[in-house]
Write an enzyme that holds these catalytic residues in place. Structure first.
Site, short mmCIF file in Angstrom:
data_model
loop_
_atom_site.label_atom_id
_atom_site.label_comp_id
_atom_site.label_asym_id
_atom_site.label_seq_id
_atom_site.Cartn_x
_atom_site.Cartn_y
_atom_site.Cartn_z
N HIS A 186 -5.52 -0.59 6.76
CA HIS A 186 -5.55 -1.40 7.99
C HIS A 186 -6.86 -1.24 8.77
O HIS A 186 -7.45 -2.23 9.20
CB HIS A 186 -4.39 -1.02 8.92
CG HIS A 186 -3.06 -0.96 8.25
ND1 HIS A 186 -2.68 -1.86 7.29
CD2 HIS A 186 -1.99 -0.13 8.41
CE1 HIS A 186 -1.45 -1.57 6.87
NE2 HIS A 186 -1.02 -0.52 7.54
N LYS A 238 0.84 -1.18 0.00
CA LYS A 238 0.00 0.00 0.00
C LYS A 238 0.89 1.25 0.00
O LYS A 238 2.03 1.13 0.44
CB LYS A 238 -0.91 0.00 1.22
CG LYS A 238 -0.14 0.01 2.56
CD LYS A 238 -0.89 0.69 3.64
CE LYS A 238 -0.38 1.97 4.09
NZ LYS A 238 0.79 2.18 4.79
N GLU A 267 -0.21 4.76 17.99
CA GLU A 267 1.23 4.54 17.81
C GLU A 267 2.00 5.59 18.59
O GLU A 267 1.57 6.75 18.66
CB GLU A 267 1.60 4.69 16.34
CG GLU A 267 0.96 3.67 15.45
CD GLU A 267 1.57 3.73 14.07
OE1 GLU A 267 2.55 3.02 13.85
OE2 GLU A 267 1.09 4.52 13.24
C1 BG6 Z 1 2.11 1.14 8.04
C2 BG6 Z 1 2.00 2.62 8.06
O1 BG6 Z 1 1.31 0.60 7.02
O2 BG6 Z 1 1.65 0.62 9.30
C3 BG6 Z 1 2.84 3.19 9.19
O3 BG6 Z 1 2.48 3.14 6.81
C4 BG6 Z 1 2.43 2.57 10.50
O4 BG6 Z 1 2.72 4.60 9.25
C5 BG6 Z 1 2.43 1.06 10.40
O5 BG6 Z 1 3.36 3.00 11.48
C6 BG6 Z 1 1.84 0.44 11.64
O6 BG6 Z 1 2.04 -0.93 11.59
P1 BG6 Z 1 2.18 -1.78 12.91
O7 BG6 Z 1 2.31 -3.18 12.44
O8 BG6 Z 1 3.40 -1.27 13.63
O9 BG6 Z 1 0.95 -1.51 13.71
#
Ligand code: BG6
Length: 504
Positions: free
Chosen positions: A261, A169, A237
């Site tokens: 997501h 993506k 996050e």
């Molecule tokens: C990515 C985003 O797809 O997913 C990021 O581009 C984000 O910005 C990340 O930090 C989060 O993934 P995870 O697995 O750490 O929750």
């Protein structure tokens, strides 16, 4: 309280780990010197190799614009994988012997022909039967790369050889560009050859949502508007945008986290039970969820969408800059790094139940979870002693870093008086001594090699998700929109609405 496991647990190493041998194949990574390849793909490939999970014969061909010799590329990977716990000297040496590097120039198709000739020679020697092209590239290069790969002999079809293309993506920037990109991909590749990654779907805890919902009869009768008050899907996050300003300034949180997501988590929670556990049935049930997303009324967008952007603050005890102070970000940027959206699904099951989707960067801590808030009891026979309010049940599905499921309910606190106490019943992968065996990228790579598209986006899903979000994006990106953007202090839980709004 802790969920107890029955004796019948499948032993580690049983068929729930991996099915059958994988086809010997070439894994061609375009963008091999970039961040994604170094941070995710190469470590995942090495870990799979170390665990004997890659095909017996394979080659990895890193491709990039940087002029590098084979030896120099291997040295880079050695340094990368040798760090920390990845160092297993013998395995590393044999892994690296299967790694090659080819310089490609995206303005020179002949460099792709040269790569094709090299593969044509190498593959028969090693008995390789498939080619996996992984675009670990900036999205601006997807279309061009698809043309270069697709129009060279790299993608020549041959009896007994499969071709697969893996794209990360974002799939486009909005509905129109997503369609445009898809048209180009489809001029060279068939839908069953295109793997659109959403790494969330490969998380053990996300895959567990389907299992949890559709293998336990306990929750399904309650999983609807009669018993569910609201649903919260949160991806918090603590990290900022790092060195991704160029991408993030064009994306913002809605394109970066929501289009993909958050929508997938919503689909898994809200979908109807698929008739069978097959790629087409599972993906089609998810698509039906996107089909019934109620469009957000643009004239009242602020009632449904709250946007924020992190300012300076402290995370993990150390000072961090605000978004506008990050290198490469426009000091006057109005790109949101936080969004909280209320959505409704117009179908029988979910009519009237709000789904709150929230995601933000530089929040107090990393915490991705889904909470199903059940309704309160309809009538309290304890109202004289306990008052009217009895807390409702809450089911929390922790995605990361807490890989757990917990259910909160009320009990009597021990003692002479009738008093309530909320308790939780927990299942935790870690406490079971079963941290996920494969990380998301390992799972994604295995599925691509196996040709299993279950955990990948179908183009129709991509378009439905964009069709919902594109009008919202157009509205908030219109300078005349009075859509507030609240600055929140990094290291907090984000903007507080509506009390302390500081609309920008
Ligand atoms: C990515 C985003 O797809 O997913 C990021 O581009 C984000 O910005 C990340 O930090 C989060 O993934 P995870 O697995 O750490 O929750």
């Amino acid at each position: 309280m802790m969920a107890q496991e029955k004796e019948t647990k499948l032993p580690v190493g049983s068929s729930c780990i991996l099915e059958g041998p994988l086809d010997p194949c070439s894994i061609i990574i375009l963008g091999a010197t970039g961040d994604l390849a170094s941070k995710k793909l190469i470590p995942a490939l090495f870990k799979l190799y170390s665990n004997g999970a890659l095909p017996e014969h394979f080659l990895i061909c890193g491709c990039g614009r940087t002029p590098l010799s084979q030896g120099a590329f291997r040295k880079r990977l050695e340094a990368l994988l040798g760090e920390g716990k990845m160092g297993q000297v013998e395995k590393l040496t044999s892994f690296l012997s299967a790694v090659y590097y080819h310089r490609v120039d995206f303005d020179d198709p002949s460099s792709f022909d040269a790569l094709a000739s090299w593969l044509h020679e190498k593959e028969p020697e090693m008995g390789l039967k498939g080619r996996l092209f992984y675009f670990a590239l900036p999205p601006s290069l997807y279309a061009k790369s698809a043309r270069l790969v697709g129009s060279s002999t790299l993608s020549a079809r041959k009896e007994g050889r499969w071709l697969r293309l893996v794209v990360e993506k974002p799939f486009g920037h909005d509905l129109y560009s997503a369609r445009e990109l898809d048209k180009i991909l489809h001029s060279y590749f068939n839908e069953d050859e295109i793997f659109r990654i959403d790494h969330y779907l490969a998380k053990e805890t996300v895959q567990n949502i389907l299992i949890f919902r559709f293998t336990n009869s306990l929750f399904e009768p309650l999983w609807n508007r009669r018993y569910v008050d609201y649903v919260e899907i949160t991806a918090a996050e603590s990290i900022g945008i790092g060195n991704r300003a160029a991408y993030y300034e064009r994306a913002g949180v809605l394109r970066d986290m929501f289009q993909n997501h958050m929508m997938q988590l919503l689909a898994l929670i809200a979908m109807e039970p698929p008739a069978s556990f097959e790629t087409s049935t599972v993906r089609s049930e998810k698509i039906k969820v996107f089909q019934v997303l109620r469009p957000i009324p643009l004239d009242r967008i602020n009632d449904f969408l709250k946007l924020g952007q992190y300012g300076p603050g402290r995370v993990g005890g150390r000072p961090v800059p605000g978004y506008r102070q990050e290198p490469g970000v426009d000091p006057g940027s109005i790109v949101p790094t936080y969004a909280s959206m209320k959505v409704f699904l117009d179908n029988w099951r979910w009519q009237g139940v709000p789904f709150y989707l929230t995601s933000g960067k530089r929040l107090a801590e990393k915490n991705t979870h889904i909470a199903i808030q059940f309704k309160e009891v309809p009538h309290s026979m304890f109202r004289n002693v306990l008052g009217e309010h009895i807390m409702a049940n809450r089911l929390v599905i922790g995605i990361a870093p807490e890989e757990r499921i917990s259910l909160t309910f009320q009990t009597k606190a021990p003692g002479p008086k009738i008093c309530l106490r909320s308790v939780t019943m927990d299942f935790s992968y870690k406490e079971m001594g079963e941290a996920p065996l494969l990380d998301a990228y390992e799972k994604v790579l295995i599925d691509c090699i196996q040709g299993d598209q279950m955990l990948f986006w179908h183009q129709e899903g991509v378009e439905r998700s964009w069709a919902f979000l594109t009008p919202i994006l157009e509205r908030i990106e219109d300078p005349s929109c009075p859509c507030g953007l609240t600055i929140y202090e990094a290291g907090t839980w984000g903007p507080r609405f509506p009390e302390n709004e500081e609309a920008q």
